[in-house]
Motif scaffolding. Sequence first.
Motif, PDB file in Angstrom:
ATOM      1  N   ILE A   1      -6.933  -4.253  -4.734  1.00 51.91           N
ATOM      2  CA  ILE A   1      -6.297  -3.550  -5.846  1.00 51.91           C
ATOM      3  C   ILE A   1      -7.380  -2.975  -6.751  1.00 51.91           C
ATOM      4  N   ASP A   2      -7.269  -1.713  -7.079  1.00 53.20           N
ATOM      5  CA  ASP A   2      -8.150  -1.085  -8.066  1.00 53.20           C
ATOM      6  C   ASP A   2      -7.468  -1.257  -9.422  1.00 53.20           C
ATOM      7  N   TYR A   3      -7.966  -2.215 -10.207  1.00 52.92           N
ATOM      8  CA  TYR A   3      -7.305  -2.560 -11.465  1.00 52.92           C
ATOM      9  C   TYR A   3      -7.417  -1.447 -12.503  1.00 52.92           C
ATOM     10  N   ASP A   4      -8.382  -0.558 -12.338  1.00 51.20           N
ATOM     11  CA  ASP A   4      -8.486   0.582 -13.251  1.00 51.20           C
ATOM     12  C   ASP A   4      -7.380   1.593 -13.005  1.00 51.20           C
TER      13      ASP A   4
ATOM     14  N   VAL B   1       0.839  -1.202   0.000  1.00 51.43           N
ATOM     15  CA  VAL B   1       0.000   0.000   0.000  1.00 51.43           C
ATOM     16  C   VAL B   1       0.874   1.253   0.000  1.00 51.43           C
ATOM     17  N   LYS B   2       1.947   1.221   0.754  1.00 49.31           N
ATOM     18  CA  LYS B   2       2.809   2.385   0.914  1.00 49.31           C
ATOM     19  C   LYS B   2       3.541   2.761  -0.378  1.00 49.31           C
ATOM     20  N   VAL B   3       3.942   1.744  -1.163  1.00 53.94           N
ATOM     21  CA  VAL B   3       4.799   2.039  -2.319  1.00 53.94           C
ATOM     22  C   VAL B   3       4.014   2.299  -3.596  1.00 53.94           C
ATOM     23  N   CYS B   4       2.726   2.005  -3.632  1.00 51.68           N
ATOM     24  CA  CYS B   4       1.963   2.185  -4.874  1.00 51.68           C
ATOM     25  C   CYS B   4       1.886   3.671  -5.220  1.00 51.68           C
ATOM     26  N   PRO B   5       2.406   4.079  -6.387  1.00 52.28           N
ATOM     27  CA  PRO B   5       2.457   5.508  -6.708  1.00 52.28           C
ATOM     28  C   PRO B   5       1.118   6.100  -7.128  1.00 52.28           C
ATOM     29  N   VAL B   6       0.137   5.240  -7.410  1.00 54.71           N
ATOM     30  CA  VAL B   6      -1.154   5.747  -7.881  1.00 54.71           C
ATOM     31  C   VAL B   6      -2.297   5.342  -6.954  1.00 54.71           C
ATOM     32  N   ASN B   7      -1.965   4.831  -5.787  1.00 54.62           N
ATOM     33  CA  ASN B   7      -2.970   4.413  -4.792  1.00 54.62           C
ATOM     34  C   ASN B   7      -3.911   3.341  -5.334  1.00 54.62           C
ATOM     35  N   ALA B   8      -3.389   2.501  -6.226  1.00 57.88           N
ATOM     36  CA  ALA B   8      -4.208   1.406  -6.738  1.00 57.88           C
ATOM     37  C   ALA B   8      -4.392   0.318  -5.686  1.00 57.88           C
ATOM     38  N   THR B   9      -3.384   0.116  -4.854  1.00 56.58           N
ATOM     39  CA  THR B   9      -3.489  -0.829  -3.748  1.00 56.58           C
ATOM     40  C   THR B   9      -3.895  -0.061  -2.489  1.00 56.58           C
ATOM     41  N   TYR B  10      -4.912  -0.546  -1.827  1.00 55.46           N
ATOM     42  CA  TYR B  10      -5.449   0.167  -0.666  1.00 55.46           C
ATOM     43  C   TYR B  10      -6.021  -0.835   0.332  1.00 55.46           C
ATOM     44  N   THR B  11      -6.228  -0.377   1.550  1.00 54.14           N
ATOM     45  CA  THR B  11      -6.818  -1.216   2.595  1.00 54.14           C
ATOM     46  C   THR B  11      -8.250  -0.779   2.834  1.00 54.14           C
TER      47      THR B  11
ATOM     48  N   CYS C   1      -4.278   0.623 -11.582  1.00 52.83           N
ATOM     49  CA  CYS C   1      -2.975  -0.036 -11.646  1.00 52.83           C
ATOM     50  C   CYS C   1      -2.270   0.273 -12.963  1.00 52.83           C
ATOM     51  N   ILE C   2      -1.005   0.714 -12.884  1.00 56.86           N
ATOM     52  CA  ILE C   2      -0.224   1.036 -14.086  1.00 56.86           C
ATOM     53  C   ILE C   2       0.834  -0.016 -14.375  1.00 56.86           C
ATOM     54  N   GLY C   3       0.836  -1.095 -13.587  1.00 53.92           N
ATOM     55  CA  GLY C   3       1.749  -2.193 -13.863  1.00 53.92           C
ATOM     56  C   GLY C   3       3.201  -1.910 -13.544  1.00 53.92           C
ATOM     57  N   CYS C   4       3.471  -1.007 -12.620  1.00 50.50           N
ATOM     58  CA  CYS C   4       4.864  -0.674 -12.294  1.00 50.50           C
ATOM     59  C   CYS C   4       5.541  -1.762 -11.472  1.00 50.50           C
ATOM     60  N   ARG C   5       4.733  -2.560 -10.783  1.00 45.77           N
ATOM     61  CA  ARG C   5       5.198  -3.707  -9.996  1.00 45.77           C
ATOM     62  C   ARG C   5       6.018  -3.314  -8.774  1.00 45.77           C
ATOM     63  N   TYR C   6       5.911  -2.063  -8.318  1.00 44.66           N
ATOM     64  CA  TYR C   6       6.551  -1.682  -7.064  1.00 44.66           C
ATOM     65  C   TYR C   6       6.011  -2.522  -5.917  1.00 44.66           C
ATOM     66  N   CYS C   7       4.705  -2.809  -5.965  1.00 45.99           N
ATOM     67  CA  CYS C   7       4.072  -3.586  -4.895  1.00 45.99           C
ATOM     68  C   CYS C   7       4.643  -4.997  -4.830  1.00 45.99           C
ATOM     69  N   MET C   8       4.964  -5.569  -5.978  1.00 41.37           N
ATOM     70  CA  MET C   8       5.534  -6.911  -6.013  1.00 41.37           C
ATOM     71  C   MET C   8       6.917  -6.915  -5.369  1.00 41.37           C
ATOM     72  N   ALA C   9       7.680  -5.867  -5.635  1.00 38.95           N
ATOM     73  CA  ALA C   9       9.014  -5.764  -5.046  1.00 38.95           C
ATOM     74  C   ALA C   9       8.933  -5.543  -3.539  1.00 38.95           C
ATOM     75  N   ALA C  10       7.895  -4.835  -3.090  1.00 41.91           N
ATOM     76  CA  ALA C  10       7.779  -4.514  -1.665  1.00 41.91           C
ATOM     77  C   ALA C  10       7.221  -5.661  -0.844  1.00 41.91           C
ATOM     78  N   CYS C  11       6.443  -6.542  -1.454  1.00 45.31           N
ATOM     79  CA  CYS C  11       5.794  -7.630  -0.711  1.00 45.31           C
ATOM     80  C   CYS C  11       6.814  -8.696  -0.322  1.00 45.31           C
ATOM     81  N   PRO C  12       7.020  -8.943   0.966  1.00 41.14           N
ATOM     82  CA  PRO C  12       7.997  -9.956   1.376  1.00 41.14           C
ATOM     83  C   PRO C  12       7.481 -11.381   1.250  1.00 41.14           C
ATOM     84  N   TYR C  13       6.202 -11.548   0.886  1.00 39.83           N
ATOM     85  CA  TYR C  13       5.593 -12.876   0.840  1.00 39.83           C
ATOM     86  C   TYR C  13       5.455 -13.411  -0.579  1.00 39.83           C
TER      87      TYR C  13
END
Length: 273
Positions: free
Chosen positions: A98-101, A80-90, A103-115
């Motif tokens: 995730i708001d797929y509309d 949630v913290k790293v998404c630059p467009v607030n597509a991921t939210y709680t 999401c710009i596909g930058c994949r910052y969230c994938m890099a940040a997720c430790p799981y």
Amino acid sequence: MTNYGLVIDQERCIGCHACAVTCKQENNVGLGQYWNRVLTEGGDKMDTPAGTYPENGEDGTLEMSYQPTACQHCENAPCVKVCPVNATYTREDGIVEIDYDKCIGCRYCMAACPYNARVFNWDEPQTVPEDGTGDVPARPQGVVEKCTFCSHRVEEGLDPACVVNCPADARIFGDLDNEESTVSKYIRKYQTTRLLEDRGTDPKTYYIRGEMSPGRPQTSDKMESELDDVSVWSEPKDNGPVEETGGSGGGGSHGSLSNDALPHVPAFEGGDD
């Protein structure tokens, strides 16, 4: 306020991958993608044990268990913290979406997720059948996707598909903020762990190890909060049979379980074979 979380009893998990398969079907997950994974704790490959076979009259040391893993819906979610467009939210109920509309596909969230809980649609999703499965629209090419705790089902008062379809009743979903919910009772009663707690993510998936719990107490596909009565534990009466108590709202429950009772196993007073 509602704060949804999940308890997984690893002592009950049999590694059947039903959670992974039903997740793909329910959420229209494309071929080659998994939101729910079942890892093997043992050998180097899936479903292979660690240790040695018994040889020369000695005891063997074979050991294997399973680690179901998906989005942990963290309280302090780094995605949630790293998404630059607030597509991921709680959401207000604690589910990370995730708001797929957006999401710009930058994949910052994938890099940040430790799981390693997220997947990326490099290509147009393909499903069998081609028209897809479940009631969830397929995500487009170029977006990240992940487990949503089946939020579309939760909003209808239903448990996530993986919870309902676990044949071992190893998955229990509920409100962590409700002290009387089964997830809260299990967390208090049993030894639980969370993945990578040292990362400070405060994950909302708890794993029971060491002592087996009674498992998911209701047989209905409805959430526990939608049922009038779900009794998880009761004291045994004179070592007699456990009394079954019916649930409501279209489903039942396993009834009150003694310390030695198991779900789905009826008690008999005796009689002919």
